[in-house]
Design a protein around this motif. Structure first.
Motif, PDB file in Angstrom:
ATOM      1  N   ASP A 129       0.823  -1.202   0.000  1.00 17.70           N
ATOM      2  CA  ASP A 129       0.000   0.000   0.000  1.00 17.70           C
ATOM      3  C   ASP A 129       0.863   1.260   0.000  1.00 17.70           C
ATOM      4  O   ASP A 129       1.792   1.396   0.794  1.00 17.70           O
ATOM      5  CB  ASP A 129      -0.910  -0.005   1.230  1.00 17.70           C
ATOM      6  CG  ASP A 129      -1.841   1.179   1.265  1.00 17.70           C
ATOM      7  OD1 ASP A 129      -2.564   1.388   0.275  1.00 17.70           O
ATOM      8  OD2 ASP A 129      -1.854   1.902   2.278  1.00 17.70           O
ATOM      9  N   THR A 145      -6.609  -2.744  -1.328  1.00 14.77           N
ATOM     10  CA  THR A 145      -8.073  -2.794  -1.173  1.00 14.77           C
ATOM     11  C   THR A 145      -8.522  -4.230  -0.909  1.00 14.77           C
ATOM     12  O   THR A 145      -9.253  -4.834  -1.701  1.00 14.77           O
ATOM     13  CB  THR A 145      -8.778  -2.235  -2.418  1.00 14.77           C
ATOM     14  OG1 THR A 145      -8.209  -2.814  -3.611  1.00 14.77           O
ATOM     15  CG2 THR A 145      -8.666  -0.723  -2.493  1.00 14.77           C
ATOM     16  N   SER A 154      -5.806  -1.698  -5.846  1.00 13.81           N
ATOM     17  CA  SER A 154      -6.267  -0.711  -6.810  1.00 13.81           C
ATOM     18  C   SER A 154      -5.083   0.183  -7.176  1.00 13.81           C
ATOM     19  O   SER A 154      -4.082   0.219  -6.456  1.00 13.81           O
ATOM     20  CB  SER A 154      -7.415   0.115  -6.241  1.00 13.81           C
ATOM     21  OG  SER A 154      -8.538  -0.711  -5.947  1.00 13.81           O
ATOM     22  N   CYS A 165     -10.084   0.221  -9.997  1.00  8.18           N
ATOM     23  CA  CYS A 165     -10.547  -0.425  -8.766  1.00  8.18           C
ATOM     24  C   CYS A 165     -10.407  -1.939  -8.855  1.00  8.18           C
ATOM     25  O   CYS A 165     -10.710  -2.547  -9.887  1.00  8.18           O
ATOM     26  CB  CYS A 165     -12.008  -0.081  -8.506  1.00  8.18           C
ATOM     27  SG  CYS A 165     -12.267   1.631  -8.036  1.00  8.18           S
ATOM     28  N   THR A 168     -12.700  -6.010  -5.227  1.00  6.65           N
ATOM     29  CA  THR A 168     -13.280  -5.812  -3.909  1.00  6.65           C
ATOM     30  C   THR A 168     -14.481  -4.875  -3.973  1.00  6.65           C
ATOM     31  O   THR A 168     -15.442  -5.021  -3.209  1.00  6.65           O
ATOM     32  CB  THR A 168     -12.223  -5.244  -2.945  1.00  6.65           C
ATOM     33  OG1 THR A 168     -11.250  -6.267  -2.675  1.00  6.65           O
ATOM     34  CG2 THR A 168     -12.831  -4.781  -1.629  1.00  6.65           C
ATOM     35  N   THR A 189     -13.795  -5.171   3.297  1.00  7.95           N
ATOM     36  CA  THR A 189     -14.397  -4.721   2.040  1.00  7.95           C
ATOM     37  C   THR A 189     -14.939  -3.306   2.186  1.00  7.95           C
ATOM     38  O   THR A 189     -14.672  -2.426   1.345  1.00  7.95           O
ATOM     39  CB  THR A 189     -15.514  -5.680   1.616  1.00  7.95           C
ATOM     40  OG1 THR A 189     -14.965  -6.976   1.406  1.00  7.95           O
ATOM     41  CG2 THR A 189     -16.196  -5.202   0.346  1.00  7.95           C
ATOM     42  N   SER A 192     -12.178  -0.829   2.374  1.00  3.85           N
ATOM     43  CA  SER A 192     -11.558  -0.596   1.066  1.00  3.85           C
ATOM     44  C   SER A 192     -12.419   0.307   0.194  1.00  3.85           C
ATOM     45  O   SER A 192     -11.897   1.140  -0.567  1.00  3.85           O
ATOM     46  CB  SER A 192     -11.311  -1.930   0.363  1.00  3.85           C
ATOM     47  OG  SER A 192     -10.308  -2.674   1.021  1.00  3.85           O
ATOM     48  N   ARG A 195     -11.795   3.754   1.493  1.00  4.51           N
ATOM     49  CA  ARG A 195     -10.455   4.225   1.105  1.00  4.51           C
ATOM     50  C   ARG A 195     -10.462   4.684  -0.349  1.00  4.51           C
ATOM     51  O   ARG A 195      -9.836   5.689  -0.704  1.00  4.51           O
ATOM     52  CB  ARG A 195      -9.414   3.118   1.270  1.00  4.51           C
ATOM     53  CG  ARG A 195      -9.129   2.711   2.688  1.00  4.51           C
ATOM     54  CD  ARG A 195      -7.846   1.916   2.762  1.00  4.51           C
ATOM     55  NE  ARG A 195      -6.697   2.797   2.585  1.00  4.51           N
ATOM     56  CZ  ARG A 195      -5.531   2.406   2.062  1.00  4.51           C
ATOM     57  NH1 ARG A 195      -5.378   1.175   1.662  1.00  4.51           N
ATOM     58  NH2 ARG A 195      -4.544   3.250   1.943  1.00  4.51           N
ATOM     59  N   SER A 196     -11.167   3.932  -1.188  1.00  7.10           N
ATOM     60  CA  SER A 196     -11.242   4.288  -2.610  1.00  7.10           C
ATOM     61  C   SER A 196     -12.029   5.575  -2.803  1.00  7.10           C
ATOM     62  O   SER A 196     -11.650   6.449  -3.585  1.00  7.10           O
ATOM     63  CB  SER A 196     -11.889   3.143  -3.391  1.00  7.10           C
ATOM     64  OG  SER A 196     -11.156   1.946  -3.244  1.00  7.10           O
TER      65      SER A 196
END
Length: 292
Positions: A129, A145, A154, A165, A168, A189, A192, A195-196
């Protein structure tokens, strides 16, 4: 300015070539059994250019198995994937399962299996990461992710304001229908997804689908979160009704498999569902019930 063109050979093994003025990047590599055809499509899309990078979103056979053929065809390219994916490729049991699943899809689609090539799966650049991979006109930041797998990654293309992406965040066959893809648990999940979302990208690329219209980016994150929570509620509700593990699998299939049709074979769907149910129950503090 950039383009993203599909170069996959069959439905369910989608992969895409991202091209800028000075860089070329393959997003996933699809199945192994049809990888030679995919490479032909890739060569045509490249138009004589070399391939700089392969970015693997995770280690599953329908995303990563074609990478051996790509490395054979383009020896100078580098395959990028999470360190955990690199470790998966060294495990004989994982390779055997990938070979079996890939061969099964080949037979379903009328292709000849090419199982031995999968044994040579490898990663050239293992990332974690926040790592950065640079090309002439691209800065690619990795974003862990996990959720579909532990190795899901991702990729943020900073100059393009684009996020590729991982699965996930879900599978799309017909937008806005998004199918949940949690396997290792709902909590990672949902983390993630958030975070996205926090990256606030202008554009989102989704595995098996392509780039969403700019206006749908925020809506996509909303839908991904909603269907993940719906999957958790389905498992919790079925457990409360006294359903066994197998009965919850059937209920999950009845609700969600239609959204995967054409993208994920039944066998792979069942393997994933059988794995995710005990993990969701564990997160909820519930003990699974044995089948009669």
């Amino acid at each position: 300015m950039y383009t993203i063109d599909p170069v996959g050979a069959v439905v369910g093994g989608e992969c895409y070539l991202l091209t800028t003025k000075r860089s070329t990047v393959l997003l996933d590599t699809g199945f192994n059994f049809c990888a030679d055809t995919m490479v032909d499509n890739l060569r045509a899309a490249l138009g004589g250019r070399n391939l700089d990078l392969v970015l693997l979103s995770h280690s599953h056979y329908d995303h990563a198995a074609g990478s051996v053929a790509v490395r054979d065809a383009f020896p100078q390219t580098r395959v990028v994937a999470a360190k955990h994916a690199q470790a998966v490729f060294t495990k004989p049991n994982a390779i055997s399962l990938m070979q079996s699943l890939d061969a099964g899809v080949a037979e379903e689609k009328g292709w000849t299996p090419q199982d031995k090539r999968i044994r040579r799966l490898a990663v050239d650049v293992a990332v974690e990461d926040g790592d950065v991979v640079r090309l002439d006109d691209l800065t690619i930041r990795t974003v862990a992710t996990p959720g579909h797998t532990r190795c899901c990654t991702s990729y943020l293309f900073e100059e393009l304001d684009l996020v590729s992406c991982s699965e996930t965040l879900g599978v799309i066959t017909e937008y806005p229908n998004v199918a949940p893809c949690l396997i290792i648990g709902a909590r990672p999940t949902l983390d993630s997804i958030q975070r996205s979302r926090a990256l606030r990208p202008r554009r989102v690329f989704v595995s098996h689908h392509g780039v969403l219209p700019d206006a749908d980016t925020e809506q996509f994150f909303d839908i991904a979160e909603r269907v993940t929570r719906e999957a958790v509620e389905l498992v919790a509700s079925a457990h409360e009704r006294g359903c066994s593990h197998d009965e919850i699998v059937v209920a999950f299939m009845d609700r969600f498999f239609e959204a995967f049709k054409g993208v994920q074979p039944m066998r792979a769907f069942l393997i994933n569902t059988q794995a995710l149910i005990p993990r969701i129950l564990d997160e909820l503090g519930l003990a699974p019930r044995r089948s009669a």
